[in-house]
Design a protein around this motif. Sequence first.
Motif, PDB file in Angstrom:
ATOM      1  N   ILE A 248      12.010  -3.841 -26.382  1.00  0.00           N
ATOM      2  CA  ILE A 248      11.247  -4.765 -27.219  1.00  0.00           C
ATOM      3  C   ILE A 248      11.302  -4.224 -28.641  1.00  0.00           C
ATOM      4  CG2 ILE A 248       8.966  -5.724 -27.707  1.00  0.00           C
ATOM      5  CD1 ILE A 248       8.354  -5.382 -24.688  1.00  0.00           C
ATOM      6  N   VAL A 249      11.845  -5.015 -29.557  1.00  0.00           N
ATOM      7  CA  VAL A 249      11.982  -4.598 -30.958  1.00  0.00           C
ATOM      8  C   VAL A 249      11.160  -5.552 -31.815  1.00  0.00           C
ATOM      9  CG1 VAL A 249      13.569  -4.177 -32.868  1.00  0.00           C
ATOM     10  CG2 VAL A 249      14.274  -3.647 -30.521  1.00  0.00           C
ATOM     11  N   ALA A 250      10.080  -5.062 -32.384  1.00  0.00           N
ATOM     12  CA  ALA A 250       9.241  -5.878 -33.254  1.00  0.00           C
ATOM     13  C   ALA A 250       9.950  -6.108 -34.581  1.00  0.00           C
ATOM     14  CB  ALA A 250       7.906  -5.182 -33.499  1.00  0.00           C
ATOM     15  N   VAL A 251       9.872  -7.325 -35.075  1.00  0.00           N
ATOM     16  CA  VAL A 251      10.367  -7.624 -36.423  1.00  0.00           C
ATOM     17  C   VAL A 251       9.136  -7.658 -37.333  1.00  0.00           C
ATOM     18  CG1 VAL A 251      11.613  -9.217 -37.910  1.00  0.00           C
ATOM     19  CG2 VAL A 251      12.335  -8.892 -35.527  1.00  0.00           C
ATOM     20  N   GLY A 252       8.922  -6.554 -38.024  1.00  0.00           N
ATOM     21  CA  GLY A 252       7.790  -6.440 -38.930  1.00  0.00           C
ATOM     22  C   GLY A 252       6.644  -5.653 -38.344  1.00  0.00           C
ATOM     23  N   THR A 253       5.912  -4.984 -39.226  1.00  0.00           N
ATOM     24  CA  THR A 253       4.754  -4.202 -38.790  1.00  0.00           C
ATOM     25  C   THR A 253       3.640  -5.093 -38.269  1.00  0.00           C
ATOM     26  OG1 THR A 253       3.917  -4.180 -41.063  1.00  0.00           O
ATOM     27  CG2 THR A 253       5.273  -2.311 -40.372  1.00  0.00           C
ATOM     28  N   THR A 254       3.607  -6.363 -38.698  1.00  0.00           N
ATOM     29  CA  THR A 254       2.560  -7.267 -38.179  1.00  0.00           C
ATOM     30  C   THR A 254       2.797  -7.546 -36.701  1.00  0.00           C
ATOM     31  OG1 THR A 254       3.750  -9.282 -38.846  1.00  0.00           O
ATOM     32  CG2 THR A 254       2.245  -8.307 -40.444  1.00  0.00           C
ATOM     33  N   SER A 255       4.043  -7.829 -36.337  1.00  0.00           N
ATOM     34  CA  SER A 255       4.353  -8.033 -34.913  1.00  0.00           C
ATOM     35  C   SER A 255       4.061  -6.770 -34.119  1.00  0.00           C
ATOM     36  CB  SER A 255       5.816  -8.429 -34.745  1.00  0.00           C
ATOM     37  OG  SER A 255       6.082  -9.685 -35.328  1.00  0.00           O
ATOM     38  N   LEU A 256       4.442  -5.628 -34.672  1.00  0.00           N
ATOM     39  CA  LEU A 256       4.224  -4.364 -33.962  1.00  0.00           C
ATOM     40  C   LEU A 256       2.744  -4.116 -33.728  1.00  0.00           C
ATOM     41  CD1 LEU A 256       5.902  -0.948 -34.467  1.00  0.00           C
ATOM     42  CD2 LEU A 256       3.422  -1.093 -34.576  1.00  0.00           C
ATOM     43  N   GLY A 291      11.165  -0.325 -30.710  1.00  0.00           N
ATOM     44  CA  GLY A 291      11.860  -0.264 -31.987  1.00  0.00           C
ATOM     45  C   GLY A 291      11.232  -1.232 -32.965  1.00  0.00           C
ATOM     46  N   LEU A 292      11.687  -1.146 -34.212  1.00  0.00           N
ATOM     47  CA  LEU A 292      11.069  -1.926 -35.283  1.00  0.00           C
ATOM     48  C   LEU A 292      12.098  -2.255 -36.355  1.00  0.00           C
ATOM     49  CD1 LEU A 292       8.493  -2.962 -36.857  1.00  0.00           C
ATOM     50  CD2 LEU A 292       8.304  -0.624 -37.763  1.00  0.00           C
ATOM     51  N   VAL A 293      12.115  -3.513 -36.780  1.00  0.00           N
ATOM     52  CA  VAL A 293      12.817  -3.928 -37.995  1.00  0.00           C
ATOM     53  C   VAL A 293      11.753  -4.081 -39.074  1.00  0.00           C
ATOM     54  CG1 VAL A 293      14.232  -5.703 -39.108  1.00  0.00           C
ATOM     55  CG2 VAL A 293      14.615  -5.134 -36.690  1.00  0.00           C
ATOM     56  N   THR A 294      11.913  -3.390 -40.184  1.00  0.00           N
ATOM     57  CA  THR A 294      10.883  -3.445 -41.223  1.00  0.00           C
ATOM     58  C   THR A 294      11.481  -3.157 -42.588  1.00  0.00           C
ATOM     59  OG1 THR A 294       8.683  -2.605 -41.837  1.00  0.00           O
ATOM     60  CG2 THR A 294      10.245  -0.999 -40.974  1.00  0.00           C
ATOM     61  N   ASN A 295      10.819  -3.668 -43.631  1.00  0.00           N
ATOM     62  CA  ASN A 295      11.232  -3.376 -44.997  1.00  0.00           C
ATOM     63  C   ASN A 295      10.784  -1.972 -45.383  1.00  0.00           C
ATOM     64  OD1 ASN A 295      12.043  -6.015 -44.857  1.00  0.00           O
ATOM     65  ND2 ASN A 295      10.984  -6.692 -46.685  1.00  0.00           N
ATOM     66  N   PHE A 296      11.079  -1.591 -46.627  1.00  0.00           N
ATOM     67  CA  PHE A 296      10.694  -0.278 -47.127  1.00  0.00           C
ATOM     68  C   PHE A 296       9.323  -0.369 -47.788  1.00  0.00           C
ATOM     69  CE2 PHE A 296      15.248  -0.026 -46.726  1.00  0.00           C
ATOM     70  CZ  PHE A 296      15.442   1.245 -46.195  1.00  0.00           C
ATOM     71  N   HIS A 297       8.462   0.559 -47.455  1.00  0.00           N
ATOM     72  CA  HIS A 297       7.061   0.483 -47.845  1.00  0.00           C
ATOM     73  C   HIS A 297       6.731   1.435 -48.996  1.00  0.00           C
ATOM     74  CE1 HIS A 297       6.774  -1.988 -44.346  1.00  0.00           C
ATOM     75  NE2 HIS A 297       7.210  -1.016 -43.584  1.00  0.00           N
ATOM     76  N   LEU A 298       5.554   1.245 -49.541  1.00  0.00           N
ATOM     77  CA  LEU A 298       5.139   1.996 -50.717  1.00  0.00           C
ATOM     78  C   LEU A 298       4.538   3.351 -50.340  1.00  0.00           C
ATOM     79  CD1 LEU A 298       3.553  -0.790 -52.942  1.00  0.00           C
ATOM     80  CD2 LEU A 298       5.901   0.039 -52.875  1.00  0.00           C
ATOM     81  N   PRO A 299       4.552   4.291 -51.288  1.00  0.00           N
ATOM     82  CA  PRO A 299       3.943   5.591 -51.018  1.00  0.00           C
ATOM     83  C   PRO A 299       2.463   5.451 -50.673  1.00  0.00           C
ATOM     84  CG  PRO A 299       5.204   5.632 -53.085  1.00  0.00           C
ATOM     85  CD  PRO A 299       5.125   4.204 -52.643  1.00  0.00           C
ATOM     86  N   ARG A 300       1.988   6.313 -49.781  1.00  0.00           N
ATOM     87  CA  ARG A 300       0.574   6.426 -49.422  1.00  0.00           C
ATOM     88  C   ARG A 300       0.017   5.156 -48.784  1.00  0.00           C
ATOM     89  NH1 ARG A 300      -1.912  10.737 -52.245  1.00  0.00           N
ATOM     90  NH2 ARG A 300      -3.942   9.677 -52.101  1.00  0.00           N
ATOM     91  N   SER A 301       0.881   4.272 -48.322  1.00  0.00           N
ATOM     92  CA  SER A 301       0.432   3.015 -47.726  1.00  0.00           C
ATOM     93  C   SER A 301       0.239   3.177 -46.225  1.00  0.00           C
ATOM     94  CB  SER A 301       1.449   1.904 -47.999  1.00  0.00           C
ATOM     95  OG  SER A 301       2.687   2.186 -47.353  1.00  0.00           O
ATOM     96  N   THR A 302      -0.600   2.317 -45.647  1.00  0.00           N
ATOM     97  CA  THR A 302      -0.797   2.339 -44.200  1.00  0.00           C
ATOM     98  C   THR A 302       0.501   2.022 -43.461  1.00  0.00           C
ATOM     99  OG1 THR A 302      -1.486   0.013 -44.132  1.00  0.00           O
ATOM    100  CG2 THR A 302      -3.214   1.676 -44.431  1.00  0.00           C
ATOM    101  N   LEU A 303       1.395   1.277 -44.101  1.00  0.00           N
ATOM    102  CA  LEU A 303       2.641   0.895 -43.442  1.00  0.00           C
ATOM    103  C   LEU A 303       3.630   2.062 -43.410  1.00  0.00           C
ATOM    104  CD1 LEU A 303       3.001  -2.726 -44.816  1.00  0.00           C
ATOM    105  CD2 LEU A 303       1.857  -1.908 -42.746  1.00  0.00           C
ATOM    106  N   PHE A 304       3.640   2.890 -44.462  1.00  0.00           N
ATOM    107  CA  PHE A 304       4.477   4.094 -44.394  1.00  0.00           C
ATOM    108  C   PHE A 304       3.912   5.058 -43.358  1.00  0.00           C
ATOM    109  CE2 PHE A 304       5.928   8.313 -45.999  1.00  0.00           C
ATOM    110  CZ  PHE A 304       7.280   8.118 -45.736  1.00  0.00           C
ATOM    111  N   MET A 305       2.608   5.083 -43.198  1.00  0.00           N
ATOM    112  CA  MET A 305       2.006   5.897 -42.142  1.00  0.00           C
ATOM    113  C   MET A 305       2.457   5.401 -40.772  1.00  0.00           C
ATOM    114  SD  MET A 305      -1.839   6.205 -43.726  1.00  0.00           S
ATOM    115  CE  MET A 305      -2.062   6.776 -45.419  1.00  0.00           C
ATOM    116  N   LEU A 306       2.517   4.078 -40.609  1.00  0.00           N
ATOM    117  CA  LEU A 306       2.927   3.498 -39.326  1.00  0.00           C
ATOM    118  C   LEU A 306       4.366   3.887 -38.978  1.00  0.00           C
ATOM    119  CD1 LEU A 306       2.296  -0.146 -38.126  1.00  0.00           C
ATOM    120  CD2 LEU A 306       4.540   0.888 -37.930  1.00  0.00           C
TER     121      LEU A 306
END
Length: 343
Positions: A248-256, A291-306
């Motif tokens: 199962i590969v999520a497309v985006g952190t929202t799906s994940l 797995g995950l398909v995702t864009n590149f995230h900003l420093p110190r963001s919750t998404l880079f933590m994910l």
Amino acid sequence: MNVDLFDFELPTDRIALRPASPRDSARLLVLDGAETRDAIIRDLAQQLRPGDCLVFNDTRVIPAQLEGTRGEARIGATLHKREGPRRWRAFIRNAKRLRDGDAIDFGPNAVAIASDRADDGSFALDFQGDEPVELLLERCGRMPLPPYIASKRPTDERDAEDYQTMFAAEPGAVAAPTAALHFTPELMASLEAAGIGHTTLTLHVGAGTFLPVKAEDTEDHKMHAEWGRITPEVADRLNAVRAAGNRIVAVGTTSLRLLESAANADRVIEPFEGDTAIFITPGYRFKGVDGLVTNFHLPRSTLFMLVSALMGLDRMQAAYAHAIETGYRFYSYGDSSLLLPAR
């Protein structure tokens, strides 16, 4: 964990102000176990296996940014979560000029009463009249581009199309599930031909996704809740994918995040309908995705933590250093990555 661990230097010119054209020409950084590869998103089928299943978020972005007045004061509002048929929770600009019970005039026949101020400074807005709020927003609102883009250029007509995915069907998001912006009918056809399936869930992304982490420790950061749904049919299909030994590969952190909210300790995905405020940091044990398909995230963001939780912090710091050095474009309109942790 100390939030400083998730910091890195990102040149401002790496933040994309427009999407790639065509959409599936965006670059793709593949982290496959210990291997790193540079690719193009239109070649995604070559990076996956037959039997894998991609999971997209079918939420549709609404024009959730409003400009209005309360008397002589100018008030800006960004809706971020529906609380009732005519009530939305909203972040307010110039909130010091607003009190409970004040009426905000957002334009012709678009008046809302503010109430119930929360600790984060947001207000509940009750829209008056009987016109559907969706029609009111189409008339008076504008697309809510992320602040890192909106601060550099105004929203325009192109964004009304650019900031929707091809899967957008369920209105309610105030931010796009941007990993899916890269997908086109041609790319989907190539994935189907390669035996790679797909399905959809719904998570209405809120404006809280843009909020910076102000706490010094991740334990002290509070996520805003977002509403999501996984139908029994989708849950059954995804469990069958796993039972067959596929991924199962999520497309985006929202799906994940929604899949992880719905998965139980036995890695079974259960039907889900309701709010989730899941916050994923290193040490989290993934149960819903492989797995995950995702864009590149900003420093110190919750998404880079994910993504650091999924692949390891050192691995992601090195991958992002490579992406910056080789010219990958970051954030909502930027390039993409495919993250496949070692099994």
